[in-house]
Design a protein around this motif. Structure first.
Motif, PDB file in Angstrom:
ATOM      1  N   ASP A  49      10.646  41.576   4.849  1.00 49.40           N
ATOM      2  CA  ASP A  49      11.391  40.368   5.185  1.00 49.40           C
ATOM      3  C   ASP A  49      11.046  39.229   4.225  1.00 49.40           C
ATOM      4  O   ASP A  49      11.916  38.424   3.873  1.00 49.40           O
ATOM      5  CB  ASP A  49      11.093  39.939   6.619  1.00 49.40           C
ATOM      6  CG  ASP A  49      11.795  40.823   7.651  1.00 49.40           C
ATOM      7  OD1 ASP A  49      12.658  41.631   7.239  1.00 49.40           O
ATOM      8  OD2 ASP A  49      11.490  40.704   8.849  1.00 49.40           O
ATOM      9  N   ALA A  50       9.793  39.162   3.807  1.00 50.19           N
ATOM     10  CA  ALA A  50       9.383  38.090   2.895  1.00 50.19           C
ATOM     11  C   ALA A  50      10.143  38.173   1.576  1.00 50.19           C
ATOM     12  O   ALA A  50      10.604  37.150   1.038  1.00 50.19           O
ATOM     13  CB  ALA A  50       7.882  38.166   2.645  1.00 50.19           C
ATOM     14  N   ARG A  51      10.301  39.386   1.052  1.00 51.65           N
ATOM     15  CA  ARG A  51      11.040  39.539  -0.199  1.00 51.65           C
ATOM     16  C   ARG A  51      12.533  39.300   0.018  1.00 51.65           C
ATOM     17  O   ARG A  51      13.193  38.637  -0.791  1.00 51.65           O
ATOM     18  CB  ARG A  51      10.827  40.928  -0.782  1.00 51.65           C
ATOM     19  CG  ARG A  51      11.659  41.178  -2.043  1.00 51.65           C
ATOM     20  CD  ARG A  51      11.386  42.524  -2.665  1.00 51.65           C
ATOM     21  NE  ARG A  51      12.260  42.764  -3.805  1.00 51.65           N
ATOM     22  CZ  ARG A  51      12.245  43.865  -4.556  1.00 51.65           C
ATOM     23  NH1 ARG A  51      11.380  44.831  -4.272  1.00 51.65           N
ATOM     24  NH2 ARG A  51      13.074  44.005  -5.556  1.00 51.65           N
ATOM     25  N   ILE A  52      13.050  39.836   1.105  1.00 51.06           N
ATOM     26  CA  ILE A  52      14.479  39.679   1.382  1.00 51.06           C
ATOM     27  C   ILE A  52      14.842  38.209   1.514  1.00 51.06           C
ATOM     28  O   ILE A  52      15.908  37.762   1.070  1.00 51.06           O
ATOM     29  CB  ILE A  52      14.858  40.454   2.656  1.00 51.06           C
ATOM     30  CG1 ILE A  52      14.810  41.961   2.385  1.00 51.06           C
ATOM     31  CG2 ILE A  52      16.240  40.059   3.154  1.00 51.06           C
ATOM     32  CD1 ILE A  52      14.957  42.802   3.621  1.00 51.06           C
ATOM     33  N   ASN A  53      13.951  37.424   2.109  1.00 48.25           N
ATOM     34  CA  ASN A  53      14.223  36.002   2.293  1.00 48.25           C
ATOM     35  C   ASN A  53      14.322  35.249   0.973  1.00 48.25           C
ATOM     36  O   ASN A  53      14.853  34.131   0.927  1.00 48.25           O
ATOM     37  CB  ASN A  53      13.143  35.361   3.168  1.00 48.25           C
ATOM     38  CG  ASN A  53      13.226  35.813   4.614  1.00 48.25           C
ATOM     39  OD1 ASN A  53      14.284  36.252   5.067  1.00 48.25           O
ATOM     40  ND2 ASN A  53      12.131  35.724   5.339  1.00 48.25           N
ATOM     41  N   LEU A  54      13.813  35.843  -0.093  1.00 46.65           N
ATOM     42  CA  LEU A  54      13.901  35.204  -1.410  1.00 46.65           C
ATOM     43  C   LEU A  54      15.225  35.488  -2.099  1.00 46.65           C
ATOM     44  O   LEU A  54      15.568  34.831  -3.087  1.00 46.65           O
ATOM     45  CB  LEU A  54      12.757  35.690  -2.306  1.00 46.65           C
ATOM     46  CG  LEU A  54      11.336  35.325  -1.871  1.00 46.65           C
ATOM     47  CD1 LEU A  54      10.312  35.967  -2.806  1.00 46.65           C
ATOM     48  CD2 LEU A  54      11.150  33.800  -1.840  1.00 46.65           C
ATOM     49  N   ALA A  55      15.968  36.474  -1.605  1.00 48.46           N
ATOM     50  CA  ALA A  55      17.234  36.840  -2.235  1.00 48.46           C
ATOM     51  C   ALA A  55      18.232  35.695  -2.102  1.00 48.46           C
ATOM     52  O   ALA A  55      18.430  35.158  -1.007  1.00 48.46           O
ATOM     53  CB  ALA A  55      17.798  38.105  -1.600  1.00 48.46           C
ATOM     54  N   LYS A  56      18.852  35.350  -3.201  1.00 50.26           N
ATOM     55  CA  LYS A  56      19.811  34.248  -3.219  1.00 50.26           C
ATOM     56  C   LYS A  56      21.225  34.819  -3.181  1.00 50.26           C
ATOM     57  O   LYS A  56      21.646  35.504  -4.120  1.00 50.26           O
ATOM     58  CB  LYS A  56      19.609  33.404  -4.482  1.00 50.26           C
ATOM     59  CG  LYS A  56      20.519  32.187  -4.615  1.00 50.26           C
ATOM     60  CD  LYS A  56      20.184  31.419  -5.889  1.00 50.26           C
ATOM     61  CE  LYS A  56      21.155  30.268  -6.138  1.00 50.26           C
ATOM     62  NZ  LYS A  56      21.120  29.264  -5.065  1.00 50.26           N
ATOM     63  N   PRO A  57      21.972  34.581  -2.106  1.00 49.93           N
ATOM     64  CA  PRO A  57      23.332  35.125  -2.034  1.00 49.93           C
ATOM     65  C   PRO A  57      24.296  34.338  -2.907  1.00 49.93           C
ATOM     66  O   PRO A  57      24.077  33.163  -3.208  1.00 49.93           O
ATOM     67  CB  PRO A  57      23.683  34.984  -0.545  1.00 49.93           C
ATOM     68  CG  PRO A  57      22.878  33.818  -0.082  1.00 49.93           C
ATOM     69  CD  PRO A  57      21.595  33.843  -0.885  1.00 49.93           C
ATOM     70  N   SER A  58      25.380  34.984  -3.294  1.00 43.53           N
ATOM     71  CA  SER A  58      26.401  34.320  -4.084  1.00 43.53           C
ATOM     72  C   SER A  58      27.168  33.325  -3.218  1.00 43.53           C
ATOM     73  O   SER A  58      26.971  33.230  -2.006  1.00 43.53           O
ATOM     74  CB  SER A  58      27.377  35.351  -4.654  1.00 43.53           C
ATOM     75  OG  SER A  58      28.158  35.901  -3.605  1.00 43.53           O
ATOM     76  N   MET A  59      28.048  32.601  -3.855  1.00 46.36           N
ATOM     77  CA  MET A  59      28.942  31.700  -3.134  1.00 46.36           C
ATOM     78  C   MET A  59      29.875  32.513  -2.232  1.00 46.36           C
ATOM     79  O   MET A  59      29.881  33.741  -2.256  1.00 46.36           O
ATOM     80  CB  MET A  59      29.785  30.900  -4.129  1.00 46.36           C
ATOM     81  CG  MET A  59      30.778  31.769  -4.889  1.00 46.36           C
ATOM     82  SD  MET A  59      31.786  30.861  -6.051  1.00 46.36           S
ATOM     83  CE  MET A  59      32.942  32.143  -6.567  1.00 46.36           C
ATOM     84  N   SER A  60      30.659  31.809  -1.449  1.00 50.80           N
ATOM     85  CA  SER A  60      31.699  32.456  -0.671  1.00 50.80           C
ATOM     86  C   SER A  60      33.054  31.943  -1.143  1.00 50.80           C
ATOM     87  O   SER A  60      33.144  31.245  -2.164  1.00 50.80           O
ATOM     88  CB  SER A  60      31.509  32.201   0.827  1.00 50.80           C
ATOM     89  OG  SER A  60      32.339  33.074   1.582  1.00 50.80           O
ATOM     90  N   VAL A  61      34.094  32.309  -0.425  1.00 46.56           N
ATOM     91  CA  VAL A  61      35.448  31.895  -0.786  1.00 46.56           C
ATOM     92  C   VAL A  61      36.273  31.700   0.477  1.00 46.56           C
ATOM     93  O   VAL A  61      35.978  32.269   1.532  1.00 46.56           O
ATOM     94  CB  VAL A  61      36.159  32.931  -1.691  1.00 46.56           C
ATOM     95  CG1 VAL A  61      35.481  33.033  -3.046  1.00 46.56           C
ATOM     96  CG2 VAL A  61      36.224  34.293  -1.019  1.00 46.56           C
ATOM     97  N   VAL A  62      37.304  30.886   0.346  1.00 42.88           N
ATOM     98  CA  VAL A  62      38.415  30.883   1.294  1.00 42.88           C
ATOM     99  C   VAL A  62      39.588  31.505   0.552  1.00 42.88           C
ATOM    100  O   VAL A  62      39.880  31.135  -0.588  1.00 42.88           O
ATOM    101  CB  VAL A  62      38.763  29.456   1.747  1.00 42.88           C
ATOM    102  CG1 VAL A  62      40.085  29.446   2.525  1.00 42.88           C
ATOM    103  CG2 VAL A  62      37.651  28.874   2.603  1.00 42.88           C
TER     104      VAL A  62
END
Length: 551
Positions: A337-350
Motif C-alpha cells: 500500500d505504501a508504494r501504491i500510494n505513491l503512484a500518480k494517476p493521469s488526468m481524467s476527461v469529460v
C-alpha cells in the motif's frame, strides 16, 4: 525464474479486462499455446474502447486515433503455435513507410477483419484567435504553415525535426520494445537519453526550437492524448511527432469498436473464450512453498462467487485497483500500500457524445484540436491545482466525416473530449456535469465550429471522471492509467511481470511502455515475451502446438 520449464501441461490463462491491451494479450497467449479466458466486467468488449449506441448513432467511447498499422497487422497475422515473438519488431518494410495518402491502409491479414483508412489531415489545430494549423506529416506543408503563422520559427523547426527524429530512432525503433525489468536495463540506456536531451520536460525541450506560442503548442500537445502533461512528460515523447509522421493517423471503418470486434473474432478463432458481465473480485494466490518460496497465482474469484483456476493471470486493469483491490496485502511485499500510494494517476476527461442534423455546411475535418486562450496555466489548473477552470481545450471527433454509417441518414455523430482533473480534486461531477456539458456545446455553437448546433442537436450524453472510477474501476477516475511523468517511466513504471506473485502479469496503459493504442499493443508483446521466458518456451519449436480441447 522459469515457472514451468518442461511443457505447457497446464496451459490455463486468464486475462482480466477486454480493452485493446487485454485483447492483444489474449491473442498472443493463444498463439503461445495457452488456453485463455478473457473476463470482462462490462456487457461487451473494449474497456475504454467500449461502444455506446443510442438513437441510431454509434459512438466510440474511448480511443479513436490509430497509428502504426503494422502493430494491428501483426496481431491479425498470428496463429496457434506461431507467436511471432522472435520476428523483427520493425521490419525494414515498415520502417520507412511511404507518405500517407488516401486509400485503405491495413495489411492483408487486417483486411480480413476490419477496414482501416488513413486520415488527412491528422489533426486540425485551432488557436483561440480562430487561426489553425493542419498537421498532416508532410514536411513541405508543415513549413508553409509555419512560414504563414510563425516565420521566425522556420529554422527552429528544421532543428526540431532532426532532433525529434534522433529520439524516435533510438527511443522507439531501437528501444520501444525494451522491457525494463531491472535497474541495470534502464541504466544502460540513460547515457543515450541524456545525450539526446530526452529526459528534460517536453515543453521545455520544444521551447528550445520554437519562439512562437502557437508552434510551442502544436509540437507539444500530443502527450495529452495519452494523459500526459506536456509540461512534465519527458522529451522522449517528442518521438510521437515522428511516429505519426512515419505511419500516419488511421481510422477503423465502423469505428474503433469495429477493430475491437475484429480482435475478439481473431481471439475466438484461435480458441480463446471471452466472458462478459464477469467482474473479478479477487486474484487468488497460493501461499509460498518453503521459507524462501514465492507466492503463486492460482486463479480468480468473480463477484458472483464463482472461482476460476489458472496458473497464469494477466491484468489489463488499473494498476492501483489490481493490487489494492484484487490482491490481499499479505501477498504484496513490493507493491505494498505504501508504494501504491505513491503512484500518480493521469488526468481524467469529460467526454460529450452528441448527434446532430446535417445542414450540408460542416467544415470540420475528422480530428480537431481546439485550444483555449491559456495553455501552460490551464495545464497547471488540471494537473497541479486540480480545479475546473472557466476555460478549456478539447479534442473534437466527427467520424461521420469519414464514415457516414455511424449516424442515421442526414445526421452526424460526434464526441468532444475535455481534459479535467481526476477525482482527487474533490469535484462533484453529479452536480457539475450537465452545466459543464451545456457550456461546451454552447461554445461549439457560438464560436462557429458547429453553427446552430443547439437547434440541430438530437442526441446528447456524456461521461465524467465518475464513469472511469465507478464503471471502469480506474483509481480516482483517471482516464489513462499511471501518469507518464519521468519518475513513472521505464523501470520506474509498474512492471509487466509482478515482483510479488509468480504467474501474475500486467498489460496495457498502466504497464510498460505506457498509454495510447499503439503502446498497449506493444505492451502485450512485451508481456508475452516475459511469459515465454518464465515458462521456458522454445519459440522455435512452438509451431504445431495443438488447439485447445473444448470444455
Amino acid at each position: 525464474m522459469t515457472r514451468n520449464s518442461t511443457s505447457l501441461r497446464d496451459r490455463s490463462a486468464i486475462v482480466i479486462g477486454s480493452g485493446i491491451g487485454g485483447l492483444a494479450m489474449g491473442i498472443r497467449l493463444q498463439s503461445l499455446g495457452f488456453d485463455t479466458t478473457i473476463l470482462e466486467k462490462l456487457d461487451g468488449p473494449g474497456g475504454r474502447a467500449y461502444v455506446r449506441k443510442a438513437d441510431g448513432f454509434t459512438f466510440d467511447m474511448g480511443p479513436t486515433v490509430l497509428t502504426v498499422p503494422h502493430f494491428i497487422e501483426e496481431l491479425f497475422s498470428l496463429e496457434r503455435g506461431a507467436p511471432g515473438l522472435l520476428e523483427p519488431d520493425f521490419p525494414e518494410s515498415v520502417r520507412k513507410a511511404e507518405r500517407v495518402k488516401s486509400g485503405v491502409s491495413g495489411g492483408p491479414s487486417t483486411s480480413r477483419y476490419v477496414t482501416i483508412r488513413p486520415i488527412l489531415p491528422f489533426y486540425r489545430i485551432y488557436f483561440d484567435d480562430g487561426t489553425f494549423f493542419d498537421y498532416d506529416g508532410d514536411p513541405d506543408s508543415t513549413r508553409r504553415q509555419i512560414a504563414a503563422l510563425a516565420p521566425e520559427d522556420l529554422a527552429g523547426y528544421e532543428r526540431f525535426h532532426d532532433d525529434a527524429k534522433a529520439i524516435f530512432e533510438r527511443g522507439f525503433l531501437e528501444l520501444g520494445y525494451t522491457y525494463f525489468g531491472d535497474l541495470q536495463s534502464m541504466l544502460r540506456v540513460v547515457p543515450d537519453l541524456l545525450r539526446l536531451d530526452a529526459v528534460r520536460p517536453l515543453f521545455s525541450f520544444v521551447r528550445r526550437y520554437f519562439k512562437n506560442p502557437k508552434m510551442q503548442q502544436v509540437f507539444s500537445f500530443e502527450p495529452l492524448l495519452v494523459g500526459g502533461n506536456p509540461m512534465k512528460v519527458p522529451a522522449i515523447y517528442a518521438m510521437i511527432h515522428f511516429v505519426e509522421k512515419t505511419w500516419g493517423i488511421h481510422f477503423a471503418m465502423g469505428g474503433t469498436g469495429a477493430l475491437v470486434d475484429g480482435f475478439v473474432r481473431k481471439f475466438e478463432e484461435l480458441g480463446g473464450k471471452i466472458r462478459f458481465d464477469a467482474e473479478v473480485e479477487k486474484i487468488d494466490v497460493d501461499a509460498p512453498r518453503g521459507r524462501l518460496g514465492k507466492r503463486s497465482v492460482k486463479g480468480v474469484t468473480l463477484a458472483s462467487g464463482e472461482q476460476l483456476r489458472a496458473n497464469l493471470v494477466v491484468s489489463n486493469g488499473d494498476y492501483v485497483t489490481t493490487y489494492r483491490k484484487l490482491i490481499e496485502p499479505r501477498h504484496r511485499l513490493v507493491n505494498s500500500d505504501a508504494r501504491i500510494n505513491l503512484a500518480k494517476p493521469s488526468m481524467s476527461v469529460v467526454v460529450v457524445y452528441f448527434g446532430f442534423r446535417d445542414n450540408g455546411q460542416l467544415k470540420l475535418p475528422h480530428h480537431t484540436i481546439i485550444l483555449g486562450p491559456r495553455y501552460e496555466e490551464l495545464l497547471t489548473d488540471i494537473f497541479d491545482r486540480r480545479i475546473l477552470a472557466s476555460d478549456f481545450s478539447q479534442y473534437l471527433h466527427v467520424p461521420t466525416v469519414t464514415d457516414p454509417s455511424l449516424a442515421p441518414p442526414g445526421h452526424h455523430a460526434a464526441y468532444t473530449l475535455i481534459p479535467v482533473p481526476h477525482n482527487g480534486s474533490g469535484l462533484e461531477w453529479s452536480k457539475l456535469g450537465e452545466p459543464f456539458v451545456d457550456k461546451v456545446l454552447t461554445f461549439l455553437d457560438e464560436r462557429g465550429y458547429i453553427p446552430d448546433l443547439r437547434e440541430r442537436l438530437v442526441h446528447k450524453s456524456w461521461v465524467t471522471p465518475d464513469y472511469y472510477q465507478d464503471t471502469l474501476l480506474s483509481h480516482l477516475g483517471n482516464a489513462f492509467g499511471v501518469e507518464p511523468v519521468l519518475w513513472q517511466t521505464a523501470f520506474m513504471r509498474p512492471h509487466n511481470r509482478s515482483e510479488d506473485i509468480a504467474g501474475l502479469y500486467l498489460v496495457g496503459a498502466n504497464a510498460q511502455p505506457g498509454g495510447g493504442t499503439p503502446s498497449v499493443m506493444m505492451s502485450a508483446k512485451m508481456t508475452a515475451r516475459e511469459i515465454a521466458k518464465d515458462y521456458g518456451l522454445d519459440l522455435g519449436l512452438l509451431r504445431g502446438v495443438p488447439a485447445p480441447v473444448s470444455r
